[in-house]
Motif scaffolding. Structure first.
Motif, PDB file in Angstrom:
ATOM      1  N   SER A   1       0.976  -1.314  -0.065  1.00 21.38           N
ATOM      2  CA  SER A   1      -0.026   0.089  -0.096  1.00 21.38           C
ATOM      3  C   SER A   1       0.728   1.360   0.003  1.00 21.38           C
ATOM      4  O   SER A   1       1.947   1.426   0.495  1.00 21.38           O
ATOM      5  CB  SER A   1      -0.980   0.071   1.112  1.00 21.38           C
ATOM      6  OG  SER A   1      -1.415   1.407   1.229  1.00 21.38           O
ATOM      7  N   VAL A   2       0.573   2.356  -0.860  1.00 26.32           N
ATOM      8  CA  VAL A   2       1.243   3.538  -0.830  1.00 26.32           C
ATOM      9  C   VAL A   2       1.340   4.332   0.536  1.00 26.32           C
ATOM     10  O   VAL A   2       2.214   4.953   0.607  1.00 26.32           O
ATOM     11  CB  VAL A   2       0.669   4.494  -2.112  1.00 26.32           C
ATOM     12  CG1 VAL A   2      -0.566   4.690  -1.715  1.00 26.32           C
ATOM     13  CG2 VAL A   2       1.693   5.489  -2.309  1.00 26.32           C
ATOM     14  N   TRP A   3       0.364   3.869   1.086  1.00 28.27           N
ATOM     15  CA  TRP A   3       0.137   4.550   2.518  1.00 28.27           C
ATOM     16  C   TRP A   3       1.315   4.165   3.358  1.00 28.27           C
ATOM     17  O   TRP A   3       1.630   4.728   4.587  1.00 28.27           O
ATOM     18  CB  TRP A   3      -1.204   4.271   3.037  1.00 28.27           C
ATOM     19  CG  TRP A   3      -2.315   5.080   2.507  1.00 28.27           C
ATOM     20  CD1 TRP A   3      -3.124   4.547   1.564  1.00 28.27           C
ATOM     21  CD2 TRP A   3      -2.421   6.380   2.584  1.00 28.27           C
ATOM     22  NE1 TRP A   3      -3.995   5.472   1.134  1.00 28.27           N
ATOM     23  CE2 TRP A   3      -3.548   6.699   1.682  1.00 28.27           C
ATOM     24  CE3 TRP A   3      -2.022   7.508   3.380  1.00 28.27           C
ATOM     25  CZ2 TRP A   3      -4.095   8.148   1.429  1.00 28.27           C
ATOM     26  CZ3 TRP A   3      -2.496   8.862   3.190  1.00 28.27           C
ATOM     27  CH2 TRP A   3      -3.709   8.990   1.987  1.00 28.27           C
ATOM     28  N   THR A   4       1.905   3.114   3.145  1.00 37.36           N
ATOM     29  CA  THR A   4       3.074   2.866   3.922  1.00 37.36           C
ATOM     30  C   THR A   4       4.231   4.086   4.094  1.00 37.36           C
ATOM     31  O   THR A   4       4.857   4.082   5.192  1.00 37.36           O
ATOM     32  CB  THR A   4       4.076   1.434   3.379  1.00 37.36           C
ATOM     33  OG1 THR A   4       5.130   1.414   4.242  1.00 37.36           O
ATOM     34  CG2 THR A   4       4.572   2.032   1.949  1.00 37.36           C
ATOM     35  N   TRP A   5       4.317   4.898   3.284  1.00 35.52           N
ATOM     36  CA  TRP A   5       5.185   6.071   3.241  1.00 35.52           C
ATOM     37  C   TRP A   5       4.974   7.013   4.199  1.00 35.52           C
ATOM     38  O   TRP A   5       5.668   7.507   4.912  1.00 35.52           O
ATOM     39  CB  TRP A   5       5.671   6.442   1.822  1.00 35.52           C
ATOM     40  CG  TRP A   5       6.163   5.541   0.968  1.00 35.52           C
ATOM     41  CD1 TRP A   5       5.565   4.771   0.029  1.00 35.52           C
ATOM     42  CD2 TRP A   5       7.328   5.027   0.873  1.00 35.52           C
ATOM     43  NE1 TRP A   5       6.400   3.851  -0.754  1.00 35.52           N
ATOM     44  CE2 TRP A   5       7.544   3.860   0.076  1.00 35.52           C
ATOM     45  CE3 TRP A   5       8.747   4.993   1.765  1.00 35.52           C
ATOM     46  CZ2 TRP A   5       8.493   3.196  -0.071  1.00 35.52           C
ATOM     47  CZ3 TRP A   5       9.777   4.297   1.662  1.00 35.52           C
ATOM     48  CH2 TRP A   5       9.814   3.535   0.579  1.00 35.52           C
ATOM     49  N   PRO A   6       3.697   7.713   4.080  1.00 38.34           N
ATOM     50  CA  PRO A   6       3.440   8.710   5.325  1.00 38.34           C
ATOM     51  C   PRO A   6       3.431   8.210   6.308  1.00 38.34           C
ATOM     52  O   PRO A   6       3.743   8.875   7.502  1.00 38.34           O
ATOM     53  CB  PRO A   6       1.747   9.056   4.608  1.00 38.34           C
ATOM     54  CG  PRO A   6       1.287   8.298   3.719  1.00 38.34           C
ATOM     55  CD  PRO A   6       2.696   7.418   2.948  1.00 38.34           C
ATOM     56  N   VAL A   7       3.107   6.940   6.663  1.00 38.95           N
ATOM     57  CA  VAL A   7       2.943   6.396   8.021  1.00 38.95           C
ATOM     58  C   VAL A   7       4.605   6.355   8.508  1.00 38.95           C
ATOM     59  O   VAL A   7       4.897   6.580   9.451  1.00 38.95           O
ATOM     60  CB  VAL A   7       2.419   4.843   8.093  1.00 38.95           C
ATOM     61  CG1 VAL A   7       2.715   4.391   9.624  1.00 38.95           C
ATOM     62  CG2 VAL A   7       1.019   5.248   7.935  1.00 38.95           C
ATOM     63  N   GLN A   8       5.337   5.834   7.563  1.00 38.31           N
ATOM     64  CA  GLN A   8       6.868   5.891   7.940  1.00 38.31           C
ATOM     65  C   GLN A   8       7.267   7.358   8.154  1.00 38.31           C
ATOM     66  O   GLN A   8       8.210   7.647   9.154  1.00 38.31           O
ATOM     67  CB  GLN A   8       7.650   5.286   6.687  1.00 38.31           C
ATOM     68  CG  GLN A   8       7.691   3.811   6.678  1.00 38.31           C
ATOM     69  CD  GLN A   8       8.591   3.244   5.604  1.00 38.31           C
ATOM     70  OE1 GLN A   8       9.766   3.722   5.527  1.00 38.31           O
ATOM     71  NE2 GLN A   8       8.323   2.143   5.003  1.00 38.31           N
ATOM     72  N   PHE A   9       6.926   8.230   7.484  1.00 39.91           N
ATOM     73  CA  PHE A   9       7.118   9.703   7.730  1.00 39.91           C
ATOM     74  C   PHE A   9       6.849   9.851   9.198  1.00 39.91           C
ATOM     75  O   PHE A   9       7.544  10.627  10.109  1.00 39.91           O
ATOM     76  CB  PHE A   9       6.504  10.555   6.877  1.00 39.91           C
ATOM     77  CG  PHE A   9       6.784  12.003   6.797  1.00 39.91           C
ATOM     78  CD1 PHE A   9       8.031  12.697   6.188  1.00 39.91           C
ATOM     79  CD2 PHE A   9       6.346  12.959   7.546  1.00 39.91           C
ATOM     80  CE1 PHE A   9       8.572  13.906   6.242  1.00 39.91           C
ATOM     81  CE2 PHE A   9       6.672  14.121   7.990  1.00 39.91           C
ATOM     82  CZ  PHE A   9       7.836  14.733   7.008  1.00 39.91           C
ATOM     83  N   ALA A  10       5.479   9.565   9.497  1.00 36.01           N
ATOM     84  CA  ALA A  10       5.083  10.110  10.916  1.00 36.01           C
ATOM     85  C   ALA A  10       5.734   9.394  11.814  1.00 36.01           C
ATOM     86  O   ALA A  10       6.060   9.997  12.919  1.00 36.01           O
ATOM     87  CB  ALA A  10       3.753   9.474  11.029  1.00 36.01           C
TER      88      ALA A  10
END
Length: 215
Positions: free
Chosen positions: A38-47
């Protein structure tokens, strides 16, 4: 920001910090999202990186804080890669593949050279890291893993396994007990994720061949 490094609770005689727990739980979620492609892995990693950066910065752990800045930067790049530049499968998830031997050689060389450079820098400036060489290994290994993930390479999981081998004892030794336990859980998720990505990398070319023949 003092609450970040305040004690959340005590378990088995070890003091668990809010920052350690919160940042790593979010990081664990990011890894699970990566497993699901899921592309949402990246903003969650950022957080996760943002919370850990604030925690390390307030604890005057410059090297660890700097690592989180780089991780956040790679997370932004990974988001752009997966959002714009990568092929998606029918379910909307990112398609994955094995790296070429040339790509593997480049990543291995970058990991070796990067560890030598960063480890040397940490050795020259001890204030940046209490454990210069293991910290350098984890720092560079994390970046290599995130690069491979951004490119949709199955080798991403192998890189994470190698990081885990050093990350678990290092976190326990430095008092980040929750991080140590989370790294163990990372190892389990990495094995599952590796199996899933491996299978998908093998089946995707076959499906494409069938679709091409049907067309």
């Amino acid at each position: 920001m003092d609450w970040l490094n305040a004690e959340a609770f005590t378990a088995f005689g070890q003091h668990i910090k809010w920052s350690d727990m919160t940042g790593n739980l979010i990081g664990l979620t990011a890894l699970a999202l990566g497993w699901r492609r899921s592309v949402w892995t990246w903003p969650v990693q950022f957080a996760s990186g943002l919370i850990l950066f604030a925690a390390f910065a307030t604890s005057h752990l410059t090297g660890s804080a700097g690592k989180q800045l780089v991780v956040m930067g790679v997370a932004v790049w990974g988001w752009r890669q997966w959002s714009r530049g990568h092929r998606q499968e029918r379910d909307g998830a990112i398609a994955v593949r094995f790296a070429t031997w040339g790509e593997r050689a480049v990543m291995a060389g970058a990991a070796l050279l990067g560890t030598l450079v960063v480890g040397g820098l940490f050795t020259l400036y001890p204030s940046l890291s209490w454990d210069p060489w293991p910290d350098a290994y984890i720092f560079v290994g994390t970046l290599v893993a995130m690069y491979a993930q951004a490119r949709g390479m199955v080798e991403f999981w192998f890189a994470w396994l190698l990081v885990d081998l050093v990350g678990v004892p290092l976190n326990f030794a430095n008092g980040y007990v929750f991080s140590g336990f989370v790294y163990v859980i990372y190892g389990v998720l990495v094995l599952w994720g590796l199996r899933d990505w491996w299978q998908r990398s093998r089946t995707a070319p076959a499906l494409e061949g069938l679709e091409g023949a049907a067309a």
